[in-house]
Design a protein around this motif. Sequence first.
Motif, PDB file in Angstrom:
ATOM      1  N   LYS A  88      67.492  37.231  33.154  1.00  0.00           N
ATOM      2  CA  LYS A  88      67.224  38.388  34.304  1.00  0.00           C
ATOM      3  C   LYS A  88      65.703  37.874  33.752  1.00  0.00           C
ATOM      4  O   LYS A  88      64.503  37.340  34.731  1.00  0.00           O
ATOM      5  CB  LYS A  88      67.259  39.405  33.614  1.00  0.00           C
ATOM      6  CG  LYS A  88      68.399  40.704  34.148  1.00  0.00           C
ATOM      7  CD  LYS A  88      68.516  42.079  33.577  1.00  0.00           C
ATOM      8  CE  LYS A  88      69.055  42.665  33.551  1.00  0.00           C
ATOM      9  NZ  LYS A  88      68.501  44.120  33.576  1.00  0.00           N
ATOM     10  N   SER A  89      65.177  37.017  32.612  1.00  0.00           N
ATOM     11  CA  SER A  89      64.142  37.188  32.424  1.00  0.00           C
ATOM     12  C   SER A  89      64.061  35.464  33.085  1.00  0.00           C
ATOM     13  O   SER A  89      62.194  34.729  33.662  1.00  0.00           O
ATOM     14  CB  SER A  89      63.632  36.135  30.938  1.00  0.00           C
ATOM     15  OG  SER A  89      64.677  35.013  30.457  1.00  0.00           O
ATOM     16  N   ILE A 128      64.608  35.538  36.398  1.00  0.00           N
ATOM     17  CA  ILE A 128      64.530  36.138  37.573  1.00  0.00           C
ATOM     18  C   ILE A 128      62.763  36.624  37.899  1.00  0.00           C
ATOM     19  O   ILE A 128      62.439  37.284  37.490  1.00  0.00           O
ATOM     20  CB  ILE A 128      65.394  36.866  37.748  1.00  0.00           C
ATOM     21  CG1 ILE A 128      66.938  36.345  38.343  1.00  0.00           C
ATOM     22  CG2 ILE A 128      64.934  37.853  39.140  1.00  0.00           C
ATOM     23  CD1 ILE A 128      68.011  37.698  38.117  1.00  0.00           C
ATOM     24  N   LYS A 129      62.433  36.107  39.322  1.00  0.00           N
ATOM     25  CA  LYS A 129      61.035  36.191  39.741  1.00  0.00           C
ATOM     26  C   LYS A 129      61.214  36.929  40.769  1.00  0.00           C
ATOM     27  O   LYS A 129      61.516  37.270  41.687  1.00  0.00           O
ATOM     28  CB  LYS A 129      60.506  34.967  40.096  1.00  0.00           C
ATOM     29  CG  LYS A 129      59.642  33.843  38.871  1.00  0.00           C
ATOM     30  CD  LYS A 129      58.994  32.942  38.677  1.00  0.00           C
ATOM     31  CE  LYS A 129      59.887  32.151  39.892  1.00  0.00           C
ATOM     32  NZ  LYS A 129      59.384  30.408  39.692  1.00  0.00           N
ATOM     33  N   ILE A 130      60.300  38.159  40.317  1.00  0.00           N
ATOM     34  CA  ILE A 130      60.419  39.416  41.512  1.00  0.00           C
ATOM     35  C   ILE A 130      59.082  40.213  42.118  1.00  0.00           C
ATOM     36  O   ILE A 130      57.777  40.146  41.538  1.00  0.00           O
ATOM     37  CB  ILE A 130      61.158  41.014  40.748  1.00  0.00           C
ATOM     38  CG1 ILE A 130      62.634  40.190  40.638  1.00  0.00           C
ATOM     39  CG2 ILE A 130      60.637  42.004  42.309  1.00  0.00           C
ATOM     40  CD1 ILE A 130      63.021  42.204  39.962  1.00  0.00           C
ATOM     41  N   LEU A 150      60.614  46.861  36.304  1.00  0.00           N
ATOM     42  CA  LEU A 150      61.312  46.248  36.728  1.00  0.00           C
ATOM     43  C   LEU A 150      61.329  45.400  35.626  1.00  0.00           C
ATOM     44  O   LEU A 150      61.996  43.745  35.127  1.00  0.00           O
ATOM     45  CB  LEU A 150      60.739  45.193  38.013  1.00  0.00           C
ATOM     46  CG  LEU A 150      61.524  46.214  39.452  1.00  0.00           C
ATOM     47  CD1 LEU A 150      60.342  45.590  40.832  1.00  0.00           C
ATOM     48  CD2 LEU A 150      62.723  45.893  39.818  1.00  0.00           C
ATOM     49  N   ARG A 151      59.477  45.465  35.045  1.00  0.00           N
ATOM     50  CA  ARG A 151      59.410  44.519  33.497  1.00  0.00           C
ATOM     51  C   ARG A 151      60.330  45.001  32.194  1.00  0.00           C
ATOM     52  O   ARG A 151      60.493  43.924  31.877  1.00  0.00           O
ATOM     53  CB  ARG A 151      57.663  44.067  33.669  1.00  0.00           C
ATOM     54  CG  ARG A 151      56.912  43.765  34.259  1.00  0.00           C
ATOM     55  CD  ARG A 151      55.249  44.052  33.765  1.00  0.00           C
ATOM     56  NE  ARG A 151      54.900  43.209  34.570  1.00  0.00           N
ATOM     57  CZ  ARG A 151      53.760  43.394  36.044  1.00  0.00           C
ATOM     58  NH1 ARG A 151      54.472  44.779  35.560  1.00  0.00           N
ATOM     59  NH2 ARG A 151      53.419  43.084  36.728  1.00  0.00           N
ATOM     60  N   TYR A 173      62.750  41.851  34.520  1.00  0.00           N
ATOM     61  CA  TYR A 173      62.341  40.979  35.255  1.00  0.00           C
ATOM     62  C   TYR A 173      60.974  40.162  34.819  1.00  0.00           C
ATOM     63  O   TYR A 173      59.977  40.663  34.474  1.00  0.00           O
ATOM     64  CB  TYR A 173      62.904  41.051  37.008  1.00  0.00           C
ATOM     65  CG  TYR A 173      63.763  41.565  36.714  1.00  0.00           C
ATOM     66  CD1 TYR A 173      65.004  40.649  36.629  1.00  0.00           C
ATOM     67  CD2 TYR A 173      64.402  43.229  36.840  1.00  0.00           C
ATOM     68  CE1 TYR A 173      66.515  41.344  37.254  1.00  0.00           C
ATOM     69  CE2 TYR A 173      65.762  43.439  37.593  1.00  0.00           C
ATOM     70  CZ  TYR A 173      66.731  42.918  37.391  1.00  0.00           C
ATOM     71  OH  TYR A 173      67.862  42.743  37.732  1.00  0.00           O
ATOM     72  N   GLN A 174      60.741  38.496  35.713  1.00  0.00           N
ATOM     73  CA  GLN A 174      59.202  38.386  35.958  1.00  0.00           C
ATOM     74  C   GLN A 174      58.511  39.181  37.044  1.00  0.00           C
ATOM     75  O   GLN A 174      59.071  39.348  38.430  1.00  0.00           O
ATOM     76  CB  GLN A 174      59.185  36.748  35.934  1.00  0.00           C
ATOM     77  CG  GLN A 174      59.573  36.468  34.805  1.00  0.00           C
ATOM     78  CD  GLN A 174      59.348  35.029  35.385  1.00  0.00           C
ATOM     79  OE1 GLN A 174      57.697  34.465  35.002  1.00  0.00           O
ATOM     80  NE2 GLN A 174      60.166  34.019  34.590  1.00  0.00           N
ATOM     81  N   LYS A 206      69.324  45.286  41.379  1.00  0.00           N
ATOM     82  CA  LYS A 206      70.344  44.187  40.547  1.00  0.00           C
ATOM     83  C   LYS A 206      71.531  43.545  42.043  1.00  0.00           C
ATOM     84  O   LYS A 206      72.141  42.767  41.800  1.00  0.00           O
ATOM     85  CB  LYS A 206      71.230  45.102  39.393  1.00  0.00           C
ATOM     86  CG  LYS A 206      69.888  45.197  38.269  1.00  0.00           C
ATOM     87  CD  LYS A 206      70.647  46.652  37.326  1.00  0.00           C
ATOM     88  CE  LYS A 206      70.208  46.601  35.986  1.00  0.00           C
ATOM     89  NZ  LYS A 206      70.379  47.576  34.833  1.00  0.00           N
ATOM     90  N   LEU A 216      70.459  41.275  43.540  1.00  0.00           N
ATOM     91  CA  LEU A 216      69.708  40.219  43.075  1.00  0.00           C
ATOM     92  C   LEU A 216      71.190  39.250  42.627  1.00  0.00           C
ATOM     93  O   LEU A 216      71.492  37.930  42.257  1.00  0.00           O
ATOM     94  CB  LEU A 216      69.452  40.298  41.666  1.00  0.00           C
ATOM     95  CG  LEU A 216      67.996  39.625  41.628  1.00  0.00           C
ATOM     96  CD1 LEU A 216      67.026  41.116  40.318  1.00  0.00           C
ATOM     97  CD2 LEU A 216      67.173  39.019  42.728  1.00  0.00           C
TER      98      LEU A 216
END
Length: 232
Positions: free
Chosen positions: A3-4, A6-8, A25-26, A30-31, A120, A123
């Motif tokens: 997850k860390s 993955i950039k949104i 989201l953070r 996630y980023q 989720k 993704l």
Amino acid sequence: MNKSDIKILLVDDEPDIIEIVGYNLRNEGYQVFTANNGQEAIKSAKKNTPHLILLDIMMPEMDGIEACEKIRKINSLENVIISFLTARGEDYSQVAGFEAGADDYITKPIKPKVLVSKVKSLLRRLKSEKESEETFKIGDIVIDREEYVVYKAGKKILLPRKEFELFSLLTSKPGKVFKREVILDTVWGNEVVVGGRTIDVHIRKLREKIGDDHFKTVKGVGYKFVLLEADK
């Protein structure tokens, strides 16, 4: 993919949406990058190469529809998942969104937990490192993920897109039982599936083309792909 990693990119001109959605989201790990209009979204997308863009439609300077169209023309962003997150729920607005190149359309207001669940689901479409390989070999079967072609014992087998994606999923972990709901979510995603026998029909077609013995039904659960002794 963790997850860390993955950039949104969250794009909205309402500060409250940016704050609340961004926080949730953070909190999931996630980023998250943010932008307030379409022009900023394009700049951020080019700079950060996000995996997912959540894009509002009604924004100043450049609306979401135009931004989506422009993002879809950028080669480095060809695989980015784009979902509109907007209060515009009219049919014509949704049609315009999909025609602009969006993968999904989420209508506001939406509860944070529900939105995280939708994110989720979106993704899951991301290819893992193993899935992103151009070819994958299992026994006497070679799967060309770029050309959507399967070779069995050297014989070329052409599969329609959904059959290929279902076969690719099952062969990703031979022997693992994939539950029906996981198959539907991964292969069909948010698309409308007519009837509960959709998976069964596709499995039947795969059995006809690949070989009946490779596919096992686990009643009430789902399906799995098995390697035969001759393949090992």
